[in-house]
Design an enzyme around this catalytic site. Sequence first.
Site, PDB file in Angstrom:
ATOM      1  CB  SER A 188      22.156 -10.713  10.621  1.00  0.00           C
ATOM      2  OG  SER A 188      22.661 -11.967  11.057  1.00  0.00           O
TER       3      SER A 188
ATOM      4  CB  THR B 235      19.293  -7.769   4.225  1.00  0.00           C
ATOM      5  OG1 THR B 235      19.150  -8.538   5.434  1.00  0.00           O
ATOM      6  CG2 THR B 235      20.248  -8.477   3.273  1.00  0.00           C
TER       7      THR B 235
ATOM      8  CD  GLU C  74      20.205 -17.417   1.806  1.00  0.00           C
ATOM      9  OE1 GLU C  74      19.023 -17.086   1.957  1.00  0.00           O
ATOM     10  OE2 GLU C  74      20.832 -17.252   0.751  1.00  0.00           O
TER      11      GLU C  74
ATOM     12  CG  ASP D 169      27.153 -17.508  -5.451  1.00  0.00           C
ATOM     13  OD1 ASP D 169      26.633 -18.415  -6.106  1.00  0.00           O
ATOM     14  OD2 ASP D 169      28.351 -17.507  -5.112  1.00  0.00           O
ATOM     15  CG  HIS D 170      20.347 -17.881  -4.031  1.00  0.00           C
ATOM     16  ND1 HIS D 170      19.125 -18.061  -3.431  1.00  0.00           N
ATOM     17  CD2 HIS D 170      21.011 -16.979  -3.270  1.00  0.00           C
ATOM     18  CE1 HIS D 170      19.040 -17.296  -2.348  1.00  0.00           C
ATOM     19  NE2 HIS D 170      20.182 -16.625  -2.236  1.00  0.00           N
TER      20      HIS D 170
ATOM     21  CB  SER E  86      27.550 -17.477   7.939  1.00  0.00           C
ATOM     22  OG  SER E  86      26.280 -16.878   8.138  1.00  0.00           O
TER      23      SER E  86
END
Length: 321
Positions: A173, A191, A107, A37-38, A105
Site C-alpha cells: 500500500s 486493494t 490487521e 483470512d480473518h 503485514s
Amino acid sequence: MVQIGYTMMTEQAGPRELVAHVVAAERAGFDFSVTSDHYFPWLESQGHAPYAWSVLGAAAQATERIPLMTYVTCPTTRYHPAVVAQKAATMQLLSQGRFRLGLGSGENLNEHVVGGGWPAARVRLEMLEEAVEIIRSLLAGKEVSHHGVHFDVENAKLWDLPEVPPPIGVAASGDRSCELAGRLADLLIATEPEQSLITAFERHGGQGKPKVGQLPICYDTDRDAAIARAHDQFRWFGSGWSVNSEIPGPAGFTGATQFVRPGDVAESIPCGDDVEAVVEAVSPYVEAGFTEIALVQIGGDHQEPYLEWAQHKLLPALRDL
C-alpha cells in the site's frame, strides 16, 4: 486480457457456504479465486469468520480448475511463518498446483487475539520480510534453523512438498511495502487502483509479474436494497488501509463508520445490476496496470443470483477490457 476473480469472503458466510460459492464461481467461469483470512468480521452485521485454511482445503477438493489464493494471510503474529509454510505446501498438494500464497503485514482486527500488542507499521514490515525469507527457504526443501530479530526456527523441514512451490504474493500500500514485494514476491497484491503502486513494484523487481487488485460490488436487481446492504456490511471500506489495519474489533469499526451515509457508500461501490457501472469501476485497475481483479459480492446470502448474473452478463462485458 485481464483476469477476473471471485472472492470467498470469510467474514460474510459460513464454511460450507463458502465452498459451495467457489464451486459455483468455477462453474460460472471466473478465472481465479481469493480467500480472506480473518479471525473477526469488520462489522457484526457480516456475522462470520471461519478458519480460512480449512475452507481452502475443502475448496481444493470440491473444485477442479479454479486457482485458489489467500488474500491475505499475515504470517507474523497469529501464525508463525514456519506453520504458514507447511499450510501453503499442503494446499499446493491438495489443489494440484492451483494455490498461491498471498501474504501481508496484517490487521489489528485479527492479530490482536494472541496478545502481545500491535507493532508499529515499520516493525510489521520488518517481520513480514523475515517471515517471507523463512517461508521461501522451507518451501525450497531446506532444513531451517533461524534466529532472527523477530522469529526463531529450530530444525524445521517440510516433509510433504509440491514439485512446484506456490507463488508468493505480498500486499502493498506504499513505497516500503512495494519495495519488499518487488524484491521478494512473485506477484503484487493491492486493494486500490493506484498506478504508483505498480510503478514502485516494477522498479524494485516486479516487472512482468502479476498484479492482483480487488474491488467490492453489490449486485441486486433492487438498487436501493443493494445500497442498504453495502452500507450495512461494507461502509468501512472507504477508510483506507492505514486506518483499517489499526482498529482492533467490530465495535471499533462501528464507531469509526457511524457517520458514513448510504450515499457515500454508493459513490465508491457499484450497487445494483448495471453492468456498465462495474466495468467503469474495474477500468482504473486495468489502466493502472493490474493484470487480475478479484471482485467481492457483498452479502453472503446473495451469491447465487450474483453468480448467475456474472456468468451471463458481467463476465462477458469485462472480457472486452
